[in-house]
Design a protein around this motif. Structure first.
Motif, PDB file in Angstrom:
ATOM      1  N   ASP A   1       0.815  -1.219   0.000  1.00 15.16           N
ATOM      2  CA  ASP A   1       0.000   0.000   0.000  1.00 15.16           C
ATOM      3  C   ASP A   1       0.850   1.270   0.000  1.00 15.16           C
ATOM      4  N   SER A   2       2.095   1.176   0.477  1.00 15.68           N
ATOM      5  CA  SER A   2       2.937   2.376   0.525  1.00 15.68           C
ATOM      6  C   SER A   2       3.303   2.889  -0.860  1.00 15.68           C
ATOM      7  N   MET A   3       3.144   2.046  -1.861  1.00 14.30           N
ATOM      8  CA  MET A   3       3.473   2.429  -3.223  1.00 14.30           C
ATOM      9  C   MET A   3       2.268   2.978  -3.979  1.00 14.30           C
ATOM     10  N   LYS A   4       1.100   2.633  -3.528  1.00 16.42           N
ATOM     11  CA  LYS A   4      -0.095   3.114  -4.214  1.00 16.42           C
ATOM     12  C   LYS A   4      -0.155   4.636  -4.121  1.00 16.42           C
ATOM     13  N   GLY A   5      -0.366   5.263  -5.244  1.00 21.05           N
ATOM     14  CA  GLY A   5      -0.365   6.716  -5.277  1.00 21.05           C
ATOM     15  C   GLY A   5       0.993   7.311  -5.575  1.00 21.05           C
ATOM     16  N   ARG A   6       2.049   6.539  -5.380  1.00 19.72           N
ATOM     17  CA  ARG A   6       3.402   7.019  -5.701  1.00 19.72           C
ATOM     18  C   ARG A   6       3.958   6.341  -6.945  1.00 19.72           C
ATOM     19  N   PHE A   7       3.674   5.056  -7.092  1.00 15.23           N
ATOM     20  CA  PHE A   7       4.208   4.275  -8.208  1.00 15.23           C
ATOM     21  C   PHE A   7       3.095   3.946  -9.197  1.00 15.23           C
ATOM     22  N   THR A   8       3.459   3.931 -10.465  1.00 15.05           N
ATOM     23  CA  THR A   8       2.547   3.516 -11.529  1.00 15.05           C
ATOM     24  C   THR A   8       3.271   2.531 -12.422  1.00 15.05           C
ATOM     25  N   ALA A   9       2.619   1.418 -12.722  1.00 15.10           N
ATOM     26  CA  ALA A   9       3.206   0.420 -13.605  1.00 15.10           C
ATOM     27  C   ALA A   9       2.302   0.223 -14.808  1.00 15.10           C
ATOM     28  N   SER A  10       2.896   0.062 -15.966  1.00 17.80           N
ATOM     29  CA  SER A  10       2.103  -0.155 -17.171  1.00 17.80           C
ATOM     30  C   SER A  10       2.941  -0.885 -18.214  1.00 17.80           C
ATOM     31  N   ARG A  11       2.255  -1.423 -19.193  1.00 12.37           N
ATOM     32  CA  ARG A  11       2.935  -2.105 -20.297  1.00 12.37           C
ATOM     33  C   ARG A  11       2.658  -1.352 -21.583  1.00 12.37           C
ATOM     34  N   GLN A  12       3.531  -1.533 -22.573  1.00 17.38           N
ATOM     35  CA  GLN A  12       3.370  -0.855 -23.858  1.00 17.38           C
ATOM     36  C   GLN A  12       3.518  -1.871 -24.994  1.00 17.38           C
ATOM     37  N   ASN A  13       2.751  -1.629 -26.036  1.00 13.64           N
ATOM     38  CA  ASN A  13       2.841  -2.476 -27.238  1.00 13.64           C
ATOM     39  C   ASN A  13       2.755  -3.942 -26.868  1.00 13.64           C
ATOM     40  N   GLY A  14       1.630  -4.298 -26.251  1.00  9.02           N
ATOM     41  CA  GLY A  14       1.500  -5.663 -25.767  1.00  9.02           C
ATOM     42  C   GLY A  14       2.389  -5.798 -24.543  1.00  9.02           C
ATOM     43  N   TYR A  15       3.342  -6.687 -24.614  1.00  8.39           N
ATOM     44  CA  TYR A  15       4.295  -6.843 -23.522  1.00  8.39           C
ATOM     45  C   TYR A  15       5.724  -6.573 -24.013  1.00  8.39           C
ATOM     46  N   SER A  16       5.855  -5.701 -24.991  1.00  8.28           N
ATOM     47  CA  SER A  16       7.199  -5.411 -25.472  1.00  8.28           C
ATOM     48  C   SER A  16       7.970  -4.525 -24.515  1.00  8.28           C
ATOM     49  N   ALA A  17       7.249  -3.836 -23.627  1.00  7.50           N
ATOM     50  CA  ALA A  17       7.921  -2.989 -22.654  1.00  7.50           C
ATOM     51  C   ALA A  17       7.057  -2.857 -21.412  1.00  7.50           C
ATOM     52  N   LEU A  18       7.715  -2.751 -20.282  1.00  3.71           N
ATOM     53  CA  LEU A  18       7.060  -2.555 -18.999  1.00  3.71           C
ATOM     54  C   LEU A  18       7.739  -1.363 -18.335  1.00  3.71           C
ATOM     55  N   THR A  19       6.940  -0.461 -17.789  1.00  3.71           N
ATOM     56  CA  THR A  19       7.533   0.685 -17.121  1.00  3.71           C
ATOM     57  C   THR A  19       7.070   0.754 -15.674  1.00  3.71           C
ATOM     58  N   LEU A  20       7.878   1.416 -14.866  1.00  5.52           N
ATOM     59  CA  LEU A  20       7.550   1.690 -13.472  1.00  5.52           C
ATOM     60  C   LEU A  20       7.899   3.143 -13.212  1.00  5.52           C
ATOM     61  N   GLN A  21       6.878   3.962 -13.092  1.00  3.98           N
ATOM     62  CA  GLN A  21       7.065   5.362 -12.758  1.00  3.98           C
ATOM     63  C   GLN A  21       7.020   5.495 -11.251  1.00  3.98           C
ATOM     64  N   MET A  22       8.089   6.018 -10.677  1.00  4.18           N
ATOM     65  CA  MET A  22       8.185   6.125  -9.222  1.00  4.18           C
ATOM     66  C   MET A  22       8.314   7.593  -8.851  1.00  4.18           C
ATOM     67  N   ASN A  23       7.372   8.077  -8.076  1.00  5.48           N
ATOM     68  CA  ASN A  23       7.363   9.463  -7.628  1.00  5.48           C
ATOM     69  C   ASN A  23       7.492   9.545  -6.119  1.00  5.48           C
ATOM     70  N   ASN A  24       7.886  10.709  -5.656  1.00  7.03           N
ATOM     71  CA  ASN A  24       8.002  10.957  -4.217  1.00  7.03           C
ATOM     72  C   ASN A  24       8.820   9.849  -3.539  1.00  7.03           C
ATOM     73  N   LEU A  25       9.966   9.584  -4.088  1.00  6.58           N
ATOM     74  CA  LEU A  25      10.816   8.506  -3.588  1.00  6.58           C
ATOM     75  C   LEU A  25      11.390   8.849  -2.223  1.00  6.58           C
ATOM     76  N   THR A  26      11.580   7.809  -1.425  1.00 11.56           N
ATOM     77  CA  THR A  26      12.187   7.945  -0.115  1.00 11.56           C
ATOM     78  C   THR A  26      13.393   7.012  -0.030  1.00 11.56           C
ATOM     79  N   PRO A  27      14.264   7.225   0.961  1.00  8.48           N
ATOM     80  CA  PRO A  27      15.408   6.308   1.099  1.00  8.48           C
ATOM     81  C   PRO A  27      14.987   4.845   1.247  1.00  8.48           C
TER      82      PRO A  27
END
Length: 119
Positions: free
Chosen positions: A60-86
């Motif tokens: 739950d600590s990642m919900k709202g901060r991290f976003t994961a998605s795929r592109q072009n089927g499964y040719s790419a996977l991304t993880l957008q990470m915001n408000n990162l902490t140590p």
């Protein structure tokens, strides 16, 4: 299937990073992709699964901060990470769940990418 993760680096607390995982080979055999992370001295844990149009985060600590998605089927996977902490400092890995031509299921891992968040 071969996977290659990229996008890691050093960022200050509160900053953002975008990780990418590029898949090659028999991409059509992939039915789900996952992000894992392994903090220093700790075990590797799953953090997100992308399957079809569904994304599930396991912490739950990642919900709202991290976003994961795929592109072009499964040719790419991304993880957008915001408000990162140590506490987000870890080696991040992607993997792919595949179904082989003979019907067997397998998991393929890519090499990790280091994310370091400074305070």
């Amino acid at each position: 299937v071969q996977l290659q993760a990229s996008g890691g680096g050093l960022v200050q607390s509160g900053g953002s990073l975008r990780l990418s995982c590029a898949a090659s080979g028999n991409i059509g055999s992939i039915y789900a992709m996952n992000w894992y992370r392994q903090p220093p001295g700790k075990q590797r844990d799953i953090i997100a699964t992308v399957s079809g149009d569904t994304t599930h985060f396991y912490d739950d600590s990642m919900k709202g901060r991290f976003t994961a998605s795929r592109q072009n089927g499964y040719s790419a996977l991304t993880l957008q990470m915001n408000n990162l902490t140590p506490d987000d400092t870890a080696v991040y890995f992607c993997n792919a769940n595949v179904q082989e031509a003979d019907g067997r299921y397998a998991t393929t891992w890519g090499p990790g990418t280091q994310v370091t968040v400074s305070s």
